[in-house]
Design a protein around this motif. Structure first.
Motif, PDB file in Angstrom:
ATOM      1  N   UNK A  38     -10.858  -9.835  -5.291  1.00  0.00           N
ATOM      2  CA  UNK A  38      -9.969  -8.932  -6.032  1.00  0.00           C
ATOM      3  C   UNK A  38      -8.798  -8.424  -5.191  1.00  0.00           C
ATOM      4  N   UNK A  39      -8.992  -8.287  -3.888  1.00  0.00           N
ATOM      5  CA  UNK A  39      -7.903  -7.820  -3.035  1.00  0.00           C
ATOM      6  C   UNK A  39      -6.788  -8.864  -2.955  1.00  0.00           C
ATOM      7  N   UNK A  40      -7.170 -10.124  -2.782  1.00  0.00           N
ATOM      8  CA  UNK A  40      -6.162 -11.187  -2.740  1.00  0.00           C
ATOM      9  C   UNK A  40      -5.431 -11.308  -4.081  1.00  0.00           C
ATOM     10  N   UNK A  41      -6.159 -11.111  -5.182  1.00  0.00           N
ATOM     11  CA  UNK A  41      -5.552 -11.167  -6.504  1.00  0.00           C
ATOM     12  C   UNK A  41      -4.523 -10.047  -6.664  1.00  0.00           C
ATOM     13  N   UNK A  42      -4.876  -8.843  -6.204  1.00  0.00           N
ATOM     14  CA  UNK A  42      -3.965  -7.699  -6.317  1.00  0.00           C
ATOM     15  C   UNK A  42      -2.734  -7.902  -5.439  1.00  0.00           C
ATOM     16  N   UNK A  43      -2.904  -8.398  -4.221  1.00  0.00           N
ATOM     17  CA  UNK A  43      -1.766  -8.627  -3.330  1.00  0.00           C
ATOM     18  C   UNK A  43      -0.860  -9.719  -3.885  1.00  0.00           C
ATOM     19  N   UNK A  44      -1.428 -10.749  -4.469  1.00  0.00           N
ATOM     20  CA  UNK A  44      -0.626 -11.831  -5.037  1.00  0.00           C
ATOM     21  C   UNK A  44       0.225 -11.337  -6.207  1.00  0.00           C
ATOM     22  N   UNK A  45      -0.236 -10.297  -6.897  1.00  0.00           N
ATOM     23  CA  UNK A  45       0.504  -9.770  -8.040  1.00  0.00           C
ATOM     24  C   UNK A  45       1.608  -8.798  -7.616  1.00  0.00           C
ATOM     25  N   UNK A  46       1.635  -8.395  -6.344  1.00  0.00           N
ATOM     26  CA  UNK A  46       2.633  -7.428  -5.871  1.00  0.00           C
ATOM     27  C   UNK A  46       3.981  -8.104  -5.620  1.00  0.00           C
ATOM     28  N   UNK A  47       5.056  -7.353  -5.884  1.00  0.00           N
ATOM     29  CA  UNK A  47       6.397  -7.858  -5.567  1.00  0.00           C
ATOM     30  C   UNK A  47       6.644  -7.700  -4.069  1.00  0.00           C
ATOM     31  N   UNK A  48       7.719  -8.306  -3.579  1.00  0.00           N
ATOM     32  CA  UNK A  48       8.056  -8.187  -2.161  1.00  0.00           C
ATOM     33  C   UNK A  48       8.342  -6.735  -1.796  1.00  0.00           C
ATOM     34  N   UNK A  49       9.029  -5.999  -2.674  1.00  0.00           N
ATOM     35  CA  UNK A  49       9.339  -4.592  -2.415  1.00  0.00           C
ATOM     36  C   UNK A  49       8.056  -3.762  -2.292  1.00  0.00           C
ATOM     37  N   UNK A  50       7.067  -4.061  -3.120  1.00  0.00           N
ATOM     38  CA  UNK A  50       5.799  -3.336  -3.044  1.00  0.00           C
ATOM     39  C   UNK A  50       5.058  -3.659  -1.743  1.00  0.00           C
ATOM     40  N   UNK A  52       6.431  -4.616   1.156  1.00  0.00           N
ATOM     41  CA  UNK A  52       7.150  -3.962   2.251  1.00  0.00           C
ATOM     42  C   UNK A  52       6.886  -2.458   2.227  1.00  0.00           C
ATOM     43  N   UNK A  53       6.870  -1.865   1.030  1.00  0.00           N
ATOM     44  CA  UNK A  53       6.601  -0.436   0.909  1.00  0.00           C
ATOM     45  C   UNK A  53       5.235  -0.047   1.455  1.00  0.00           C
ATOM     46  N   UNK A  54       4.256  -0.935   1.363  1.00  0.00           N
ATOM     47  CA  UNK A  54       2.926  -0.644   1.888  1.00  0.00           C
ATOM     48  C   UNK A  54       2.923  -0.517   3.405  1.00  0.00           C
ATOM     49  N   UNK A  55       3.966  -1.014   4.060  1.00  0.00           N
ATOM     50  CA  UNK A  55       4.075  -0.911   5.508  1.00  0.00           C
ATOM     51  C   UNK A  55       4.700   0.412   5.953  1.00  0.00           C
ATOM     52  N   UNK A  56       5.242   1.172   5.021  1.00  0.00           N
ATOM     53  CA  UNK A  56       5.966   2.402   5.347  1.00  0.00           C
ATOM     54  C   UNK A  56       5.043   3.613   5.250  1.00  0.00           C
ATOM     55  N   UNK A  57       5.067   4.440   6.307  1.00  0.00           N
ATOM     56  CA  UNK A  57       4.345   5.710   6.299  1.00  0.00           C
ATOM     57  C   UNK A  57       5.406   6.797   6.491  1.00  0.00           C
ATOM     58  N   UNK A  58       5.423   7.759   5.594  1.00  0.00           N
ATOM     59  CA  UNK A  58       6.432   8.829   5.652  1.00  0.00           C
ATOM     60  C   UNK A  58       5.740  10.155   5.905  1.00  0.00           C
ATOM     61  N   UNK A  59       6.470  11.056   6.545  1.00  0.00           N
ATOM     62  CA  UNK A  59       5.964  12.404   6.797  1.00  0.00           C
ATOM     63  C   UNK A  59       6.807  13.423   6.061  1.00  0.00           C
TER      64      UNK A  59
END
Length: 86
Positions: A38-50, A52-59
Motif C-alpha cells: 500500500x505504501x508503494x501504491x500511495x507513493x506512485x499516485x503522488x505528483x512530483x510536487x507532493x 518534493x513537499x514531503x522532503x520539506x520540514x518547516x518551523x
C-alpha cells in the motif's frame, strides 16, 4: 534382491509423481500472487510536487496551527511541521 529393486522403482515412481504434481519440491505459497504494497501504491499516485513537499520540514512560532500554517501544509504538501514555543 528383486524385492529391493522393485521397492526402489516404486519409490522413484512415487517421487516423480509427487514432484510432477508439485506436492514436493516447491515452496509453499510460491504460486500465490504477492499482495500490493500500500505504501508503494500511495507513493506512485503522488505528483512530483507532493513528493518534493514531503522532503520539506518547516518551523512555525506558536504551539497551535493557524490558518497560514494549515495553508502551507495543504498547498505545499509540507512533510513535517515543528511548532516552537517562544
Amino acid at each position: 534382491m528383486k524385492k529391493l529393486i522393485i521397492l526402489l522403482i516404486i519409490t522413484m515412481v512415487i517421487l516423480l509423481l509427487l514432484n510432477h504434481f508439485n506436492i514436493i519440491g516447491s515452496t509453499p505459497g510460491a504460486n500465490l500472487p504477492t499482495p500490493a504494497d500500500p505504501l508503494r501504491t500511495q507513493i506512485a499516485a503522488m505528483s512530483l510536487a507532493e513528493k518534493v513537499g514531503q522532503l520539506i520540514i518547516v518551523g512555525m512560532d506558536g504551539t497551535t496551527l493557524n490558518n497560514d500554517t494549515k495553508k502551507l501544509i495543504i498547498d505545499h504538501h509540507a512533510g513535517g511541521v515543528i511548532l516552537y514555543k517562544i
